[in-house]
Motif scaffolding. Structure first.
Motif, PDB file in Angstrom:
ATOM      1  N   THR A  13       0.822  -1.277  -0.137  1.00 14.15           N
ATOM      2  CA  THR A  13      -0.017  -0.018  -0.137  1.00 14.15           C
ATOM      3  C   THR A  13       0.611   1.176   0.086  1.00 14.15           C
ATOM      4  O   THR A  13       0.797   2.216  -0.875  1.00 14.15           O
ATOM      5  CB  THR A  13      -0.882   0.022   1.013  1.00 14.15           C
ATOM      6  OG1 THR A  13      -1.906  -1.212   1.020  1.00 14.15           O
ATOM      7  CG2 THR A  13      -1.813   1.203   1.221  1.00 14.15           C
ATOM      8  N   HIS A  16       2.533   1.902  -3.386  1.00 15.19           N
ATOM      9  CA  HIS A  16       1.479   2.528  -4.291  1.00 15.19           C
ATOM     10  C   HIS A  16       0.886   3.828  -3.993  1.00 15.19           C
ATOM     11  O   HIS A  16       0.699   4.790  -5.157  1.00 15.19           O
ATOM     12  CB  HIS A  16       0.380   1.667  -4.323  1.00 15.19           C
ATOM     13  CG  HIS A  16       0.297   0.434  -5.335  1.00 15.19           C
ATOM     14  ND1 HIS A  16       1.276  -0.587  -4.997  1.00 15.19           N
ATOM     15  CD2 HIS A  16       0.134   0.303  -6.506  1.00 15.19           C
ATOM     16  CE1 HIS A  16       1.100  -1.424  -5.961  1.00 15.19           C
ATOM     17  NE2 HIS A  16       0.671  -0.971  -7.157  1.00 15.19           N
ATOM     18  N   ILE A  19       3.805   5.862  -5.498  1.00 17.30           N
ATOM     19  CA  ILE A  19       3.727   5.844  -6.850  1.00 17.30           C
ATOM     20  C   ILE A  19       2.611   6.912  -7.204  1.00 17.30           C
ATOM     21  O   ILE A  19       2.956   7.994  -8.197  1.00 17.30           O
ATOM     22  CB  ILE A  19       3.427   4.499  -7.535  1.00 17.30           C
ATOM     23  CG1 ILE A  19       4.701   3.786  -7.187  1.00 17.30           C
ATOM     24  CG2 ILE A  19       3.073   4.692  -8.740  1.00 17.30           C
ATOM     25  CD1 ILE A  19       4.526   2.145  -7.631  1.00 17.30           C
ATOM     26  N   ASN A  58      -3.450   3.498  -9.870  1.00 17.06           N
ATOM     27  CA  ASN A  58      -2.232   3.075  -8.519  1.00 17.06           C
ATOM     28  C   ASN A  58      -3.095   3.559  -7.133  1.00 17.06           C
ATOM     29  O   ASN A  58      -3.162   2.880  -6.331  1.00 17.06           O
ATOM     30  CB  ASN A  58      -1.048   3.721  -8.706  1.00 17.06           C
ATOM     31  CG  ASN A  58      -0.262   2.843  -9.642  1.00 17.06           C
ATOM     32  OD1 ASN A  58       0.177   1.667  -9.303  1.00 17.06           O
ATOM     33  ND2 ASN A  58       0.206   3.388 -10.586  1.00 17.06           N
ATOM     34  N   ILE A  61      -5.671   0.998  -6.603  1.00 14.37           N
ATOM     35  CA  ILE A  61      -5.053  -0.229  -5.910  1.00 14.37           C
ATOM     36  C   ILE A  61      -4.659   0.045  -4.360  1.00 14.37           C
ATOM     37  O   ILE A  61      -5.212  -0.791  -3.370  1.00 14.37           O
ATOM     38  CB  ILE A  61      -3.642  -0.552  -6.501  1.00 14.37           C
ATOM     39  CG1 ILE A  61      -3.767  -0.978  -8.025  1.00 14.37           C
ATOM     40  CG2 ILE A  61      -3.017  -1.654  -5.868  1.00 14.37           C
ATOM     41  CD1 ILE A  61      -4.700  -2.256  -8.197  1.00 14.37           C
ATOM     42  N   ALA A  62      -4.355   1.260  -4.017  1.00 14.74           N
ATOM     43  CA  ALA A  62      -4.008   1.639  -2.627  1.00 14.74           C
ATOM     44  C   ALA A  62      -5.078   1.538  -1.731  1.00 14.74           C
ATOM     45  O   ALA A  62      -5.230   1.087  -0.730  1.00 14.74           O
ATOM     46  CB  ALA A  62      -2.999   2.862  -2.673  1.00 14.74           C
ATOM     47  N   VAL A  84      -2.165  -6.087  -8.499  1.00 13.90           N
ATOM     48  CA  VAL A  84      -0.844  -5.659  -8.530  1.00 13.90           C
ATOM     49  C   VAL A  84       0.256  -6.769  -9.295  1.00 13.90           C
ATOM     50  O   VAL A  84       0.931  -6.290  -9.908  1.00 13.90           O
ATOM     51  CB  VAL A  84      -0.175  -5.484  -6.914  1.00 13.90           C
ATOM     52  CG1 VAL A  84       1.248  -5.256  -6.947  1.00 13.90           C
ATOM     53  CG2 VAL A  84      -0.697  -4.373  -6.286  1.00 13.90           C
TER      54      VAL A  84
END
Length: 109
Positions: A13, A16, A19, A58, A61-62, A84
């Motif tokens: 996490t 991401h 990122i 991203n 995703i986090a 991921v």
């Protein structure tokens, strides 16, 4: 979830979130350009919108991984970690470094 799962999910996490920061906030900075191998400021400016779009993905995703931690849902974590992993596998096959590695490997046989 077990402690080791929480630690590993938190690590992914954090990566991401970082990122997201690189792609959405400081894309044209020297730090982001170095991290992504961008050679010129002009190219960074030209790809700023694309990078922000990638950063948004991203971020999703986090967010999913944070949700899995807060709700203590292993199945949600597995789904987002699979995303991921799939993105990582695709990325490794679509980069020049992978092509270089496989060409060097094939020369040995």
């Amino acid at each position: 979830m077990k402690t080791i799962q929480i630690i590993l999910i938190s690590l992914v996490t954090f990566i991401h979130v970082y990122i997201v920061y690189l792609e959405m906030v400081i894309w044209t900075s020297n730090k982001a350009m170095k991290a992504f191998g961008i050679k010129t400021k002009e190219f960074a400016e030209q790809t700023k919108v694309m990078a922000a779009n990638q950063g948004l993905y991203n971020g999703f995703i986090a967010a999913g991984l944070i949700w899995s931690l807060i709700a203590d849902k292993s199945d949600v974590a597995v789904f987002f970690l699979a995303c991921v992993a799939i993105a990582g596998i695709y990325g490794s096959f679509s980069t020049k470094k992978f092509a270089y590695f496989t060409s060097k490997l094939s020369q040995q046989f």
